[in-house]
Design a protein around this motif. Structure first.
Motif, PDB file in Angstrom:
ATOM      1  N   GLY A 278       0.851  -1.196   0.000  1.00 23.77           N
ATOM      2  CA  GLY A 278       0.000   0.000   0.000  1.00 23.77           C
ATOM      3  C   GLY A 278       0.875   1.229   0.000  1.00 23.77           C
ATOM      4  N   ALA A 279       0.339   2.321  -0.521  1.00 25.98           N
ATOM      5  CA  ALA A 279       1.102   3.573  -0.525  1.00 25.98           C
ATOM      6  C   ALA A 279       0.148   4.733  -0.329  1.00 25.98           C
ATOM      7  CB  ALA A 279       1.867   3.734  -1.839  1.00 25.98           C
ATOM      8  N   TYR A 280       0.703   5.818   0.167  1.00 22.62           N
ATOM      9  CA  TYR A 280      -0.103   7.030   0.338  1.00 22.62           C
ATOM     10  C   TYR A 280       0.810   8.243   0.208  1.00 22.62           C
ATOM     11  CZ  TYR A 280      -3.191  10.558   2.262  1.00 22.62           C
ATOM     12  OH  TYR A 280      -3.954  11.687   2.430  1.00 22.62           O
TER      13      TYR A 280
ATOM     14  N   GLY B 283       5.826  11.104   1.580  1.00 25.94           N
ATOM     15  CA  GLY B 283       5.022   9.925   1.187  1.00 25.94           C
ATOM     16  C   GLY B 283       5.278   8.752   2.107  1.00 25.94           C
ATOM     17  N   ALA B 284       4.500   7.702   1.876  1.00 28.74           N
ATOM     18  CA  ALA B 284       4.671   6.471   2.664  1.00 28.74           C
ATOM     19  C   ALA B 284       4.325   5.265   1.812  1.00 28.74           C
ATOM     20  CB  ALA B 284       3.769   6.504   3.902  1.00 28.74           C
TER      21      ALA B 284
ATOM     22  N   ALA C 158      10.489   5.819   1.996  1.00 33.69           N
ATOM     23  CA  ALA C 158       9.215   5.432   1.364  1.00 33.69           C
ATOM     24  C   ALA C 158       9.377   5.092  -0.111  1.00 33.69           C
ATOM     25  CB  ALA C 158       8.207   6.570   1.527  1.00 33.69           C
ATOM     26  N   SER C 159      10.504   5.450  -0.715  1.00 40.94           N
ATOM     27  CA  SER C 159      10.562   5.381  -2.184  1.00 40.94           C
ATOM     28  C   SER C 159      10.424   3.951  -2.715  1.00 40.94           C
ATOM     29  CB  SER C 159      11.833   6.067  -2.704  1.00 40.94           C
ATOM     30  OG  SER C 159      12.898   5.182  -2.915  1.00 40.94           O
ATOM     31  N   ILE C 160      11.086   2.987  -2.089  1.00 41.05           N
ATOM     32  CA  ILE C 160      11.019   1.604  -2.597  1.00 41.05           C
ATOM     33  C   ILE C 160       9.616   1.003  -2.401  1.00 41.05           C
ATOM     34  CG2 ILE C 160      11.921  -0.744  -2.221  1.00 41.05           C
ATOM     35  CD1 ILE C 160      14.709   0.575  -1.928  1.00 41.05           C
ATOM     36  N   PRO C 161       9.021   1.102  -1.205  1.00 41.39           N
ATOM     37  CA  PRO C 161       7.661   0.526  -1.081  1.00 41.39           C
ATOM     38  C   PRO C 161       6.597   1.250  -1.899  1.00 41.39           C
ATOM     39  CG  PRO C 161       8.313   1.575   0.988  1.00 41.39           C
ATOM     40  CD  PRO C 161       9.539   1.528   0.116  1.00 41.39           C
ATOM     41  N   ILE C 162       6.748   2.547  -2.132  1.00 41.87           N
ATOM     42  CA  ILE C 162       5.782   3.246  -3.008  1.00 41.87           C
ATOM     43  C   ILE C 162       5.878   2.662  -4.424  1.00 41.87           C
ATOM     44  CG2 ILE C 162       5.252   5.434  -4.180  1.00 41.87           C
ATOM     45  CD1 ILE C 162       5.944   6.923  -1.596  1.00 41.87           C
ATOM     46  N   LEU C 163       7.096   2.467  -4.878  1.00 42.11           N
ATOM     47  CA  LEU C 163       7.316   1.930  -6.222  1.00 42.11           C
ATOM     48  C   LEU C 163       6.807   0.484  -6.324  1.00 42.11           C
ATOM     49  CD1 LEU C 163       8.449   2.724  -8.930  1.00 42.11           C
ATOM     50  CD2 LEU C 163      10.747   2.312  -8.064  1.00 42.11           C
ATOM     51  N   LEU C 164       7.079  -0.312  -5.304  1.00 41.11           N
ATOM     52  CA  LEU C 164       6.592  -1.705  -5.308  1.00 41.11           C
ATOM     53  C   LEU C 164       5.066  -1.730  -5.395  1.00 41.11           C
ATOM     54  CD1 LEU C 164       8.790  -3.503  -2.601  1.00 41.11           C
ATOM     55  CD2 LEU C 164       8.858  -3.858  -5.080  1.00 41.11           C
TER      56      LEU C 164
END
Ligand code: ACO
Length: 320
Positions: free
Chosen positions: A9-11, A159-160, A281-287
């Motif tokens: 998830g991302a936000y 971001g997260a 946050a950059s890697i999980p946002i991209l995933l």
């Protein structure tokens, strides 16, 4: 047993700040920022703190994984910009999402934070201590940026991103992390005055200070080095990895990594143009983006790699 990502998830905050918006108060230039960094715009929080971003991303990851929050045994938030020194952002998340059976704590490893979190949870899962956990990278670095320093403030966004992780037969194959504390002064941010107020200190918080060139030199060397190391140590051919999900700090760093690893740029997903550098946050946002738009398919081999203040670095090879 190993750690497998079973939901993401991302936000990001709603407010978009373009390079042109920055030109209204900063001696900078849209073309310079695009050319030197690849960034066109970033999201900047107005009201929402790091914990709120983390909670929203966590809720989406839990919905994606289709689990009950009570199944979560551990919540790790990787952040360098928590709203409060204590309690942790992870405590805020644990309370808000109803993960009442989870232990919760933050880690600080700057832009390597998500990989460090994955590495820690992998250890807990391999040793049988926990089966289900949540790793979140969340930042509101906009609050620690010196908005008059054009060499740093143009780079970052808020971001997260979150991942629900569970013990499985397949998943993380290898993680690799490192730190060089002798280079701590290359990128830093004072949290509190070194002297207490009783002995003449002032309750002031500092801004981020960055030697951009040093970080750049470090990143273009270290990222390919650890990616190649993880490929070698696991006996994996670089062409057998479908996606190299690298920390989004600068497109020139990504292009240099592609050359030095010996892979085409098509294997390195990019979203820095829209979000800037969101640190942990950059890697999980991209995933999350790649999972939702179908680029990531079950069984794909994926390499993650991040670097940042510390100096810290990390990489992971996993089966999606
Ligand atoms: N707009 C216009 N001009 C600028 C700007 C700007 N925003 N910033 C710097 N310049 C100017 C400089 O003043 C300099 O001018 P001069 O030649 O007249 O002195 C010129 O542009 C070149 O400056 P450099 O610093 O040499 O630019 P460089 O190509 O090194 O790019 C950058 C700077 C983008 C910061 C680059 O070094 C970089 O990306 N470094 C990595 C930073 C990074 O990734 N940090 C995050 C790490 S992750 C974490 O842990 C948070």
């Amino acid at each position: 047993m190993t750690a497998r990502i079973i939901g993401t998830g991302a936000y990001v905050p709603e407010r978009i700040v373009t390079n042109k918006d920055l030109m209204a108060f900063l001696d900078t230039d849209d073309a310079w920022i695009r050319e030197r960094t690849g960034i066109c715009e970033r999201r900047i929080s107005t009201e929402e703190g790091t914990s709120v971003l983390a909670i929203r991303a966590a809720e989406r990851a839990i919905a994606d994984a289709g689990i009950d929050p009570k199944e979560i045994e551990i919540v790790i938030v990787a952040t360098s910009s928590a709203d409060r020194s204590f309690p942790s952002a992870a405590s805020d998340v644990q309370g808000a999402i109803g993960a009442e059976n989870a232990v919760a704590f933050d880690i600080t490893a700057a832009c390597s934070g998500f990989i460090y979190g994955l590495h820690i949870l992998q250890g807990f899962i391999q040793s049988g201590i926990y089966r289900t956990g949540l790793v979140i990278g969340a930042e509101t670095l906009s609050k620690v940026l010196d908005w008059s320093d054009r060499s740093s403030c143009i780079l970052f966004g808020d971001g997260a991103g979150a991942a629900v992780i569970r013990a499985d037969e397949e998943g993380v194959i290898r993680t690799l992390v490192g730190t060089d504390g002798k280079k701590a002064d290359v990128l830093w941010c004072q949290a509190r005055s070194l002297r207490n107020c009783l002995t003449g200190g002032k309750p002031e918080l500092g801004f981020m200070v960055m030697d951009g060139k040093e970080v750049f030199k470090f990143a273009v060397k270290k990222v390919p080095e650890i990616v190649n190391q993880i490929l070698e140590e696991t006996g994996t051919a670089r062409e057998d990895v479908q996606h190299y999900v690298l920390h989004q700090a600068n497109t020139r760093i990504l292009e240099s990594a592609a050359r030095r690893i010996g892979i085409p740029m098509e294997k390195i997903p990019v979203n820095i143009d829209r979000y800037g550098n969101t640190s942990a946050a950059s890697i999980p946002i991209l995933l999350d983006e790649m999972s939702r738009d179908g680029r990531l398919k079950r069984g794909d081999k994926v390499i993650l790699s991040g670097f940042g203040a510390g100096l810290t670095w990390g990489a992971a090879l996993l089966t999606w």
